[in-house]
Design an enzyme around this catalytic site. Structure first.
Site, mmCIF file in Angstrom:
data_model
loop_
_atom_site.group_PDB
_atom_site.id
_atom_site.type_symbol
_atom_site.label_atom_id
_atom_site.label_comp_id
_atom_site.label_asym_id
_atom_site.label_seq_id
_atom_site.Cartn_x
_atom_site.Cartn_y
_atom_site.Cartn_z
ATOM 1 N N THR A 13 9.975 16.230 -82.222
ATOM 2 C CA THR A 13 9.945 15.303 -83.092
ATOM 3 C C THR A 13 10.035 15.894 -84.483
ATOM 4 O OG1 THR A 13 8.826 13.588 -81.770
ATOM 5 C CG2 THR A 13 8.964 13.288 -84.204
ATOM 6 N N ASP A 58 14.598 18.100 -76.202
ATOM 7 C CA ASP A 58 13.772 16.762 -76.213
ATOM 8 C C ASP A 58 12.404 17.248 -75.417
ATOM 9 O OD1 ASP A 58 12.465 14.416 -75.792
ATOM 10 O OD2 ASP A 58 14.338 13.493 -76.965
ATOM 11 N N SER A 59 11.382 17.014 -75.663
ATOM 12 C CA SER A 59 10.366 17.459 -74.755
ATOM 13 C C SER A 59 10.220 16.644 -73.480
ATOM 14 C CB SER A 59 9.084 17.806 -75.434
ATOM 15 O OG SER A 59 8.158 16.530 -75.712
ATOM 16 N N THR A 90 5.805 16.595 -78.829
ATOM 17 C CA THR A 90 4.611 16.107 -78.374
ATOM 18 C C THR A 90 4.337 15.808 -76.736
ATOM 19 O OG1 THR A 90 4.644 13.896 -78.919
ATOM 20 C CG2 THR A 90 3.900 15.655 -80.826
ATOM 21 N N ASP A 91 5.594 15.221 -76.108
ATOM 22 C CA ASP A 91 5.155 14.636 -74.869
ATOM 23 C C ASP A 91 4.673 15.478 -73.879
ATOM 24 O OD1 ASP A 91 5.971 11.933 -75.754
ATOM 25 O OD2 ASP A 91 8.068 12.119 -74.934
ATOM 26 N N THR A 161 -4.823 17.958 -74.087
ATOM 27 C CA THR A 161 -4.020 16.869 -73.607
ATOM 28 C C THR A 161 -3.802 15.926 -74.650
ATOM 29 O OG1 THR A 161 -3.989 15.347 -71.380
ATOM 30 C CG2 THR A 161 -5.782 15.400 -72.852
ATOM 31 N N GLN A 273 -9.316 11.943 -61.713
ATOM 32 C CA GLN A 273 -8.598 11.041 -62.708
ATOM 33 C C GLN A 273 -9.394 10.732 -64.157
ATOM 34 O OE1 GLN A 273 -7.908 7.584 -60.670
ATOM 35 N NE2 GLN A 273 -7.078 8.528 -58.890
ATOM 36 N N CYS A 274 -10.484 11.165 -64.104
ATOM 37 C CA CYS A 274 -11.384 10.694 -65.380
ATOM 38 C C CYS A 274 -10.898 11.799 -66.241
ATOM 39 C CB CYS A 274 -13.080 10.921 -64.970
ATOM 40 S SG CYS A 274 -13.353 9.789 -63.801
#
Length: 337
Positions: A13, A58-59, A90-91, A161, A273-274
């Protein structure tokens, strides 16, 4: 003497412009960057040079082999510069920062990955501040690791993350303190920074289909997990389980599928998953069943770190036993093991 910094523009971006298909990467970011930095007190910045990848990314389109392209460029230029800035979308920024940390082991220079939520070409943007601060951080000799800098936060790359799709404060490191905070002053937490190590660069042969990811959900069938493991090219599976590492142990077919995959030499890694917390497969019987069949507990690894670490170790050519062992220890600060 001013430090010399290499800026590697990979796409994303930060260097995009509007089109009839939405934002797209554009070439010539070096000219755009120079125009904007001339409006700043450029004498306060390190000396810098910019290289653009031949094929901008494009990430959202990034694949594991792109990590090798980016890492290879850094390795090739390593001795000529005091620090590096990687401009990235950023993705998948946290994936690339994590992958680079495992490829550039034992570094003694800063590698700062940054980007923006709004392109530099827009009047109102977060790109310029992220770029300027990343350049300044890349000139700081006390940083000897791969980091993400974004919106005032300096984060360990393999602990990071993306938590927000639209906020400027898009990135965080939920299981590790920030390495620094930038406001009026640049406040580095020196006691948290990795020490310079012995350089052990690695450019593995990344295979896009070597690692799969499956999230446990209520009622999941053994067939779903089996479909992730069936392709011969899949050598590793990351399970995103409940809480501290629990799966439904009243589903013996699912456990049989996992156990059979381990016996076949595939590496099964268990992460939570947390967002915060770590795996402890022995706390509940539902998690202890994974210990029995040889699933590796993933401590507090992020998905991005788990995915890229497993890819890197498999690409290094290690056998399953050595990969399982390496997944259980911290290589470059990526987990609390």
């Amino acid at each position: 003497m001013k430090p010399r910094v290499l800026v590697l523009y990979t796409g994303g971006t930060i260097g995009m412009q509007p089109s009839d298909r939405g934002y797209v990467p554009i070439r010539g970011f070096g000219r755009l960057m120079k125009e904007h930095l001339q409006t700043r007190a450029s004498h306060q910045l390190p000396e810098y040079e910019l290289i653009e990848l031949d094929a901008l990314i494009d990430s959202a389109n990034l694949v594991p082999s792109d990590w090798g392209r980016i890492g290879g460029e850094i390795v090739e230029q390593w001795d000529a510069y005091d620090g590096f800035v990687i401009l990235h979308g950023t993705d998948t920024m946290a994936y690339t920062a994590s992958a680079l940390s495992f490829m550039l082991r034992g570094i003694d220079k800063p590698v700062i990955v940054t980007g923006s939520q709004i392109p530099l070409t827009e009047t109102r943007n977060d790109a310029l501040d992220n770029l300027v601060t990343a350049l300044m951080l890349a000139g700081r000799a006390e940083i000897s690791e791969v980091c993400i800098y974004f919106d005032g936060r300096l984060l360990r790359g393999n602990r990071s993350t993306k938590l927000k799709s639209a906020g400027f404060d898009a990135f965080d490191s939920p299981n590790h303190p920030w390495l620094g905070q930038v406001g009026i002053h640049i406040d580095l937490k020196r006691h948290l920074l990795l020490k310079p190590g012995r350089r052990e660069f690695l450019l593995p042969a990344f295979a896009s289909d070597a690692v799969s990811v499956a999230q446990i959900y209520p009622g999941i069938s053994a067939r779903v997990i089996e479909s992730h493991l069936e392709p011969d090219n899949v050598r590793g599976l990351i399970l995103q389980t409940y809480g501290v590492g629990n799966v439904p142990d009243n589903n013996p077919a699912l456990l049989r599928v996992l156990g059979r995959a381990v016996e076949q030499g595939k590496v099964i890694l268990n992460i939570s998953q947390c967002i915060q917390g770590k795996i402890d497969q022995g706390v509940y019987a539902t998690g202890a069943s994974l210990n029995t069949i040889g699933v590796v507990p993933g401590a507090d690894l992020t998905l991005e770190a788990a995915f890229t670490k497993l890819h890197t170790l498999l690409g290094e050519g290690l056998n399953a036993s050595r990969v399982r062992q390496a997944m259980s220890v911290s290589i470059c600060g990526e987990c609390t093991c």
